[in-house]
Scaffold this motif. Structure first.
Motif, PDB file in Angstrom:
ATOM      1  N   GLN A 161       2.585   2.484   5.790  1.00 50.72           N
ATOM      2  CA  GLN A 161       4.002   2.569   5.424  1.00 50.72           C
ATOM      3  C   GLN A 161       4.441   1.311   4.674  1.00 50.72           C
ATOM      4  O   GLN A 161       5.220   1.379   3.720  1.00 50.72           O
ATOM      5  CB  GLN A 161       4.863   2.786   6.665  1.00 50.72           C
ATOM      6  N   ALA A 162       3.920   0.158   5.085  1.00 49.02           N
ATOM      7  CA  ALA A 162       4.254  -1.097   4.420  1.00 49.02           C
ATOM      8  C   ALA A 162       3.708  -1.118   2.991  1.00 49.02           C
ATOM      9  O   ALA A 162       4.358  -1.657   2.082  1.00 49.02           O
ATOM     10  CB  ALA A 162       3.713  -2.278   5.219  1.00 49.02           C
ATOM     11  N   ILE A 163       2.534  -0.551   2.782  1.00 51.89           N
ATOM     12  CA  ILE A 163       1.967  -0.468   1.431  1.00 51.89           C
ATOM     13  C   ILE A 163       2.913   0.319   0.532  1.00 51.89           C
ATOM     14  O   ILE A 163       3.222  -0.102  -0.589  1.00 51.89           O
ATOM     15  CB  ILE A 163       0.560   0.169   1.459  1.00 51.89           C
ATOM     16  N   ASN A 164       3.397   1.446   1.031  1.00 53.79           N
ATOM     17  CA  ASN A 164       4.329   2.261   0.251  1.00 53.79           C
ATOM     18  C   ASN A 164       5.612   1.492  -0.060  1.00 53.79           C
ATOM     19  O   ASN A 164       6.113   1.535  -1.183  1.00 53.79           O
ATOM     20  CB  ASN A 164       4.659   3.558   0.988  1.00 53.79           C
ATOM     21  N   LEU A 165       6.145   0.787   0.914  1.00 58.66           N
ATOM     22  CA  LEU A 165       7.357  -0.003   0.706  1.00 58.66           C
ATOM     23  C   LEU A 165       7.104  -1.140  -0.280  1.00 58.66           C
ATOM     24  O   LEU A 165       7.925  -1.404  -1.155  1.00 58.66           O
ATOM     25  CB  LEU A 165       7.864  -0.556   2.044  1.00 58.66           C
ATOM     26  N   ALA A 166       5.965  -1.805  -0.156  1.00 54.61           N
ATOM     27  CA  ALA A 166       5.637  -2.916  -1.042  1.00 54.61           C
ATOM     28  C   ALA A 166       5.538  -2.446  -2.493  1.00 54.61           C
ATOM     29  O   ALA A 166       6.000  -3.146  -3.409  1.00 54.61           O
ATOM     30  CB  ALA A 166       4.330  -3.571  -0.610  1.00 54.61           C
ATOM     31  N   LYS A 167       4.962  -1.285  -2.700  1.00 51.19           N
ATOM     32  CA  LYS A 167       4.862  -0.741  -4.064  1.00 51.19           C
ATOM     33  C   LYS A 167       6.245  -0.487  -4.654  1.00 51.19           C
ATOM     34  O   LYS A 167       6.498  -0.797  -5.817  1.00 51.19           O
ATOM     35  CB  LYS A 167       4.046   0.550  -4.057  1.00 51.19           C
ATOM     36  N   LYS A 168       7.140   0.054  -3.831  1.00 47.40           N
ATOM     37  CA  LYS A 168       8.495   0.372  -4.317  1.00 47.40           C
ATOM     38  C   LYS A 168       9.323  -0.882  -4.588  1.00 47.40           C
ATOM     39  O   LYS A 168      10.200  -0.877  -5.442  1.00 47.40           O
ATOM     40  CB  LYS A 168       9.217   1.265  -3.308  1.00 47.40           C
TER      41      LYS A 168
ATOM     42  N   ALA B 183       6.686  -6.029  -3.651  1.00 46.30           N
ATOM     43  CA  ALA B 183       6.535  -7.116  -2.684  1.00 46.30           C
ATOM     44  C   ALA B 183       5.065  -7.371  -2.374  1.00 46.30           C
ATOM     45  O   ALA B 183       4.204  -6.534  -2.617  1.00 46.30           O
ATOM     46  CB  ALA B 183       7.276  -6.766  -1.396  1.00 46.30           C
ATOM     47  N   LYS B 184       4.820  -8.533  -1.820  1.00 44.19           N
ATOM     48  CA  LYS B 184       3.483  -8.890  -1.350  1.00 44.19           C
ATOM     49  C   LYS B 184       3.430  -8.639   0.155  1.00 44.19           C
ATOM     50  O   LYS B 184       4.389  -8.920   0.873  1.00 44.19           O
ATOM     51  CB  LYS B 184       3.178 -10.354  -1.646  1.00 44.19           C
ATOM     52  N   LEU B 185       2.309  -8.127   0.625  1.00 47.91           N
ATOM     53  CA  LEU B 185       2.104  -7.913   2.055  1.00 47.91           C
ATOM     54  C   LEU B 185       1.378  -9.107   2.658  1.00 47.91           C
ATOM     55  O   LEU B 185       0.405  -9.602   2.081  1.00 47.91           O
ATOM     56  CB  LEU B 185       1.266  -6.651   2.305  1.00 47.91           C
ATOM     57  N   ILE B 186       1.850  -9.529   3.804  1.00 50.89           N
ATOM     58  CA  ILE B 186       1.173 -10.557   4.588  1.00 50.89           C
ATOM     59  C   ILE B 186       0.695  -9.859   5.852  1.00 50.89           C
ATOM     60  O   ILE B 186       1.496  -9.543   6.736  1.00 50.89           O
ATOM     61  CB  ILE B 186       2.116 -11.732   4.953  1.00 50.89           C
ATOM     62  N   LEU B 187      -0.599  -9.558   5.905  1.00 53.53           N
ATOM     63  CA  LEU B 187      -1.179  -8.938   7.099  1.00 53.53           C
ATOM     64  C   LEU B 187      -1.523 -10.062   8.059  1.00 53.53           C
ATOM     65  O   LEU B 187      -2.209 -11.022   7.687  1.00 53.53           O
ATOM     66  CB  LEU B 187      -2.426  -8.138   6.753  1.00 53.53           C
TER      67      LEU B 187
ATOM     68  N   LEU C 203      -9.850  -2.941   4.423  1.00 57.76           N
ATOM     69  CA  LEU C 203      -9.781  -2.816   2.966  1.00 57.76           C
ATOM     70  C   LEU C 203     -10.545  -1.580   2.485  1.00 57.76           C
ATOM     71  O   LEU C 203     -10.099  -0.885   1.579  1.00 57.76           O
ATOM     72  CB  LEU C 203     -10.352  -4.061   2.289  1.00 57.76           C
ATOM     73  N   GLU C 204     -11.681  -1.313   3.099  1.00 58.20           N
ATOM     74  CA  GLU C 204     -12.469  -0.128   2.741  1.00 58.20           C
ATOM     75  C   GLU C 204     -11.738   1.153   3.129  1.00 58.20           C
ATOM     76  O   GLU C 204     -11.740   2.124   2.384  1.00 58.20           O
ATOM     77  CB  GLU C 204     -13.834  -0.160   3.436  1.00 58.20           C
ATOM     78  N   GLU C 205     -11.115   1.146   4.295  1.00 58.21           N
ATOM     79  CA  GLU C 205     -10.448   2.348   4.806  1.00 58.21           C
ATOM     80  C   GLU C 205      -9.087   2.591   4.157  1.00 58.21           C
ATOM     81  O   GLU C 205      -8.584   3.709   4.183  1.00 58.21           O
ATOM     82  CB  GLU C 205     -10.267   2.236   6.325  1.00 58.21           C
TER      83      GLU C 205
ATOM     84  N   LEU D 278      -4.475  -0.575  -0.406  1.00 56.47           N
ATOM     85  CA  LEU D 278      -4.194  -1.980  -0.122  1.00 56.47           C
ATOM     86  C   LEU D 278      -4.758  -2.869  -1.228  1.00 56.47           C
ATOM     87  O   LEU D 278      -4.152  -3.875  -1.584  1.00 56.47           O
ATOM     88  CB  LEU D 278      -4.766  -2.382   1.242  1.00 56.47           C
ATOM     89  N   THR D 279      -5.902  -2.480  -1.796  1.00 55.03           N
ATOM     90  CA  THR D 279      -6.506  -3.289  -2.861  1.00 55.03           C
ATOM     91  C   THR D 279      -5.650  -3.280  -4.129  1.00 55.03           C
ATOM     92  O   THR D 279      -5.795  -4.149  -4.977  1.00 55.03           O
ATOM     93  CB  THR D 279      -7.930  -2.803  -3.198  1.00 55.03           C
ATOM     94  N   LYS D 280      -4.752  -2.295  -4.247  1.00 52.34           N
ATOM     95  CA  LYS D 280      -3.872  -2.187  -5.417  1.00 52.34           C
ATOM     96  C   LYS D 280      -2.514  -2.849  -5.171  1.00 52.34           C
ATOM     97  O   LYS D 280      -1.623  -2.773  -6.013  1.00 52.34           O
ATOM     98  CB  LYS D 280      -3.657  -0.712  -5.762  1.00 52.34           C
ATOM     99  N   THR D 281      -2.358  -3.450  -4.007  1.00 51.34           N
ATOM    100  CA  THR D 281      -1.091  -4.060  -3.601  1.00 51.34           C
ATOM    101  C   THR D 281      -1.327  -5.551  -3.358  1.00 51.34           C
ATOM    102  O   THR D 281      -2.283  -5.905  -2.664  1.00 51.34           O
ATOM    103  CB  THR D 281      -0.592  -3.396  -2.297  1.00 51.34           C
TER     104      THR D 281
END
Length: 157
Positions: A23-30, A33-37, A74-76, A80-83
């Protein structure tokens, strides 16, 4: 409203936290934003006389294990690799580490998962509730199997 530049996603590699990451990936794309896992882990409980040797060995193995889990993630989760994202791990109590990460990584928003009951009782008394109560930034706690696009109610306290 302040733009969302950095989204913190606490991750413990459970289904719940991985769902929140999606869900965070989707929000970051919109929001561009950068994700900090972020993953917090604890010291082992060992007898005092064995503490130093066991602790050093355990912590090194634990760090390697966490890195391997991030790589598997990252594999699964190829999106995420596009964000834009970063992985961080820290030794300490998870709630304290998450709250400290807000300033450390200039976090604008936290998105984390919760498991269990439905509605507000799903987070009452949980780590997510404690983070939401004390965080200096907005926190979205998303239940299992809920998509951001499906959200119909948001509780603000």
């Amino acid at each position: 409203m302040k733009p969302i530049n950095n989204i913190l996603v606490p991750i413990d590699f459970t289904e719940t936290s991985v769902h929140a990451l999606v869900q965070a990936i989707n929000l970051a794309k919109k929001s561009n934003a950068k994700l900090i896992l972020f993953h917090a882990f604890h010291r082992p409980m060992v007898p005092v006389e064995a503490e130093k040797d066991i602790e050093v060995s355990f912590l090194e193995k634990r760090k390697k294990s966490i890195n391997a889990k991030f790589e598997k993630l990252l594999e699964e989760q190829p999106e995420l690799t596009k964000t834009p994202h970063e992985f961080h791990k820290e030794l300490g109590v998870s709630i304290d580490c998450i709250l400290n990460a807000i300033d450390k990584f200039n976090i604008d928003f936290i998105l984390m998962g919760t498991k269990g009951a439905h509605g507000f009782e799903a987070i009452w008394g949980s780590k997510a509730a404690k983070v939401a109560k004390s965080a200096k930034c907005p926190v979205l706690v998303i239940p299992d199997n809920t998509e951001i696009g499906q959200i119909k109610k948001i509780g603000i306290a």
